[in-house]
Scaffold this motif. Structure first.
Motif, PDB file in Angstrom:
ATOM      1  N   ILE A 160      21.090 -80.789  54.475  1.00  0.00           N
ATOM      2  CA  ILE A 160      22.114 -79.748  54.570  1.00  0.00           C
ATOM      3  C   ILE A 160      23.442 -80.270  54.023  1.00  0.00           C
ATOM      4  O   ILE A 160      24.138 -79.571  53.280  1.00  0.00           O
ATOM      5  CB  ILE A 160      22.249 -79.235  56.011  1.00  0.00           C
ATOM      6  N   GLY A 161      23.796 -81.492  54.345  1.00  0.00           N
ATOM      7  CA  GLY A 161      25.021 -82.082  53.821  1.00  0.00           C
ATOM      8  C   GLY A 161      25.021 -82.131  52.303  1.00  0.00           C
ATOM      9  O   GLY A 161      26.014 -81.791  51.648  1.00  0.00           O
ATOM     10  N   LYS A 162      23.903 -82.552  51.735  1.00  0.00           N
ATOM     11  CA  LYS A 162      23.785 -82.612  50.271  1.00  0.00           C
ATOM     12  C   LYS A 162      23.882 -81.213  49.659  1.00  0.00           C
ATOM     13  O   LYS A 162      24.463 -81.037  48.586  1.00  0.00           O
ATOM     14  CB  LYS A 162      22.475 -83.281  49.857  1.00  0.00           C
ATOM     15  N   ARG A 163      23.326 -80.227  50.338  1.00  0.00           N
ATOM     16  CA  ARG A 163      23.402 -78.853  49.830  1.00  0.00           C
ATOM     17  C   ARG A 163      24.838 -78.333  49.858  1.00  0.00           C
ATOM     18  O   ARG A 163      25.275 -77.638  48.940  1.00  0.00           O
ATOM     19  CB  ARG A 163      22.483 -77.937  50.640  1.00  0.00           C
ATOM     20  N   LEU A 164      25.584 -78.665  50.904  1.00  0.00           N
ATOM     21  CA  LEU A 164      26.985 -78.246  50.964  1.00  0.00           C
ATOM     22  C   LEU A 164      27.774 -78.880  49.823  1.00  0.00           C
ATOM     23  O   LEU A 164      28.591 -78.206  49.174  1.00  0.00           O
ATOM     24  CB  LEU A 164      27.588 -78.611  52.323  1.00  0.00           C
ATOM     25  N   ALA A 165      27.537 -80.151  49.554  1.00  0.00           N
ATOM     26  CA  ALA A 165      28.215 -80.834  48.445  1.00  0.00           C
ATOM     27  C   ALA A 165      27.822 -80.195  47.107  1.00  0.00           C
ATOM     28  O   ALA A 165      28.661 -80.006  46.226  1.00  0.00           O
ATOM     29  CB  ALA A 165      27.877 -82.319  48.453  1.00  0.00           C
ATOM     30  N   HIS A 166      26.535 -79.867  46.967  1.00  0.00           N
ATOM     31  CA  HIS A 166      26.052 -79.233  45.738  1.00  0.00           C
ATOM     32  C   HIS A 166      26.723 -77.868  45.531  1.00  0.00           C
ATOM     33  O   HIS A 166      27.122 -77.541  44.409  1.00  0.00           O
ATOM     34  CB  HIS A 166      24.528 -79.082  45.783  1.00  0.00           C
ATOM     35  N   LEU A 167      26.838 -77.091  46.596  1.00  0.00           N
ATOM     36  CA  LEU A 167      27.493 -75.781  46.493  1.00  0.00           C
ATOM     37  C   LEU A 167      28.943 -75.933  46.036  1.00  0.00           C
ATOM     38  O   LEU A 167      29.424 -75.172  45.198  1.00  0.00           O
ATOM     39  CB  LEU A 167      27.454 -75.046  47.834  1.00  0.00           C
ATOM     40  N   ARG A 168      29.626 -76.909  46.590  1.00  0.00           N
ATOM     41  CA  ARG A 168      31.022 -77.141  46.202  1.00  0.00           C
ATOM     42  C   ARG A 168      31.101 -77.465  44.713  1.00  0.00           C
ATOM     43  O   ARG A 168      31.937 -76.929  43.985  1.00  0.00           O
ATOM     44  CB  ARG A 168      31.625 -78.263  47.057  1.00  0.00           C
ATOM     45  N   GLY A 169      30.193 -78.306  44.239  1.00  0.00           N
ATOM     46  CA  GLY A 169      30.152 -78.645  42.817  1.00  0.00           C
ATOM     47  C   GLY A 169      29.799 -77.457  41.944  1.00  0.00           C
ATOM     48  O   GLY A 169      30.372 -77.266  40.869  1.00  0.00           O
ATOM     49  N   GLU A 170      28.873 -76.649  42.410  1.00  0.00           N
ATOM     50  CA  GLU A 170      28.453 -75.456  41.666  1.00  0.00           C
ATOM     51  C   GLU A 170      29.606 -74.459  41.539  1.00  0.00           C
ATOM     52  O   GLU A 170      29.847 -73.901  40.466  1.00  0.00           O
ATOM     53  CB  GLU A 170      27.260 -74.802  42.367  1.00  0.00           C
ATOM     54  N   LEU A 171      30.318 -74.245  42.637  1.00  0.00           N
ATOM     55  CA  LEU A 171      31.458 -73.329  42.599  1.00  0.00           C
ATOM     56  C   LEU A 171      32.572 -73.874  41.702  1.00  0.00           C
ATOM     57  O   LEU A 171      33.237 -73.107  40.993  1.00  0.00           O
ATOM     58  CB  LEU A 171      31.975 -73.062  44.009  1.00  0.00           C
ATOM     59  N   ALA A 172      32.771 -75.185  41.715  1.00  0.00           N
ATOM     60  CA  ALA A 172      33.780 -75.800  40.856  1.00  0.00           C
ATOM     61  C   ALA A 172      33.429 -75.597  39.380  1.00  0.00           C
ATOM     62  O   ALA A 172      34.314 -75.330  38.554  1.00  0.00           O
ATOM     63  CB  ALA A 172      33.914 -77.284  41.172  1.00  0.00           C
ATOM     64  N   ALA A 173      32.146 -75.688  39.058  1.00  0.00           N
ATOM     65  CA  ALA A 173      31.713 -75.488  37.672  1.00  0.00           C
ATOM     66  C   ALA A 173      31.872 -74.028  37.245  1.00  0.00           C
ATOM     67  O   ALA A 173      32.239 -73.746  36.108  1.00  0.00           O
ATOM     68  CB  ALA A 173      30.254 -75.928  37.510  1.00  0.00           C
ATOM     69  N   GLN A 174      31.613 -73.118  38.168  1.00  0.00           N
ATOM     70  CA  GLN A 174      31.711 -71.688  37.853  1.00  0.00           C
ATOM     71  C   GLN A 174      33.143 -71.171  37.862  1.00  0.00           C
ATOM     72  O   GLN A 174      33.448 -70.187  37.203  1.00  0.00           O
ATOM     73  CB  GLN A 174      30.868 -70.877  38.834  1.00  0.00           C
ATOM     74  N   HIS A 175      33.995 -71.811  38.636  1.00  0.00           N
ATOM     75  CA  HIS A 175      35.388 -71.373  38.779  1.00  0.00           C
ATOM     76  C   HIS A 175      36.329 -72.563  38.598  1.00  0.00           C
ATOM     77  O   HIS A 175      36.979 -72.998  39.555  1.00  0.00           O
ATOM     78  CB  HIS A 175      35.610 -70.735  40.156  1.00  0.00           C
ATOM     79  N   PRO A 176      36.418 -73.094  37.378  1.00  0.00           N
ATOM     80  CA  PRO A 176      37.228 -74.301  37.173  1.00  0.00           C
ATOM     81  C   PRO A 176      38.734 -74.083  37.374  1.00  0.00           C
ATOM     82  O   PRO A 176      39.480 -75.042  37.532  1.00  0.00           O
ATOM     83  CB  PRO A 176      36.923 -74.690  35.724  1.00  0.00           C
ATOM     84  N   ASP A 177      39.147 -72.828  37.438  1.00  0.00           N
ATOM     85  CA  ASP A 177      40.557 -72.516  37.649  1.00  0.00           C
ATOM     86  C   ASP A 177      40.967 -72.679  39.117  1.00  0.00           C
ATOM     87  O   ASP A 177      42.151 -72.655  39.433  1.00  0.00           O
ATOM     88  CB  ASP A 177      40.855 -71.088  37.188  1.00  0.00           C
ATOM     89  N   GLN A 178      39.996 -72.833  40.007  1.00  0.00           N
ATOM     90  CA  GLN A 178      40.276 -72.989  41.435  1.00  0.00           C
ATOM     91  C   GLN A 178      40.045 -74.438  41.860  1.00  0.00           C
ATOM     92  O   GLN A 178      39.261 -75.158  41.256  1.00  0.00           O
ATOM     93  CB  GLN A 178      39.379 -72.061  42.257  1.00  0.00           C
ATOM     94  N   ASN A 179      40.729 -74.831  42.914  1.00  0.00           N
ATOM     95  CA  ASN A 179      40.601 -76.188  43.433  1.00  0.00           C
ATOM     96  C   ASN A 179      39.472 -76.225  44.464  1.00  0.00           C
ATOM     97  O   ASN A 179      39.563 -75.583  45.504  1.00  0.00           O
ATOM     98  CB  ASN A 179      41.927 -76.633  44.058  1.00  0.00           C
ATOM     99  N   TRP A 180      38.422 -76.993  44.190  1.00  0.00           N
ATOM    100  CA  TRP A 180      37.264 -77.079  45.084  1.00  0.00           C
ATOM    101  C   TRP A 180      37.148 -78.459  45.724  1.00  0.00           C
ATOM    102  O   TRP A 180      36.072 -78.871  46.137  1.00  0.00           O
ATOM    103  CB  TRP A 180      35.983 -76.728  44.323  1.00  0.00           C
TER     104      TRP A 180
END
Length: 130
Positions: free
Chosen positions: A5-25
């Motif tokens: 679950i921890g790894k999945r949360l980190a992955h989601l944060r990375g995925e959102l950062a890649a999709q929305h590079p204009d936001q701070n993740w």
């Protein structure tokens, strides 16, 4: 499962950062938005360590950002989409928050029951000073 679950949360944060590079993740920005600390988020991402409340807070955060809580929770999530379709409606959030709060209470009750059972099964040291 906690580590996963921890790894999945980190992955989601990375995925959102890649999709929305204009936001701070960063962990720090998520901590600020959720009311958690950066250290709490780092521990959760590293090995799933944290409280039920922390887990629910992060799950709700990612849900509001369009992530699927089932993708985080299910052990076998190969058939589960990581991201939800379209906008998340306010009433859906309220309904899911109610579910997550109910789940939190059930988990706390379970942990309380099992913790007391564990304490009762540990033999007391006869040499211990009370």
């Amino acid at each position: 499962m906690k580590h996963l679950i921890g790894k999945r949360l980190a992955h989601l944060r990375g995925e959102l950062a890649a999709q929305h590079p204009d936001q701070n993740w960063s962990q720090a920005s998520i901590a600020e938005e959720t009311g958690l600390t950066q250290n709490i988020i780092a521990r959760m991402e590293l090995n799933g360590a944290g409280t039920i409340e922390t887990f629910l807070t992060l799950t709700q955060f990612f849900y509001r950002k369009g992530c699927n809580p089932a993708w985080i929770l299910l052990e076998n999530n190969a058939e589960v989409p990581m991201l939800l379709d379209a906008e998340v409606k306010a009433e859906d959030l309220a309904k899911d928050r109610s579910f997550l709060v109910s789940l939190k209470h059930q988990l706390e009750h379970y942990l309380d029951d099992n913790t007391s059972t564990l304490k009762d099964s540990v033999p007391k040291d006869s040499a211990a000073v009370e």
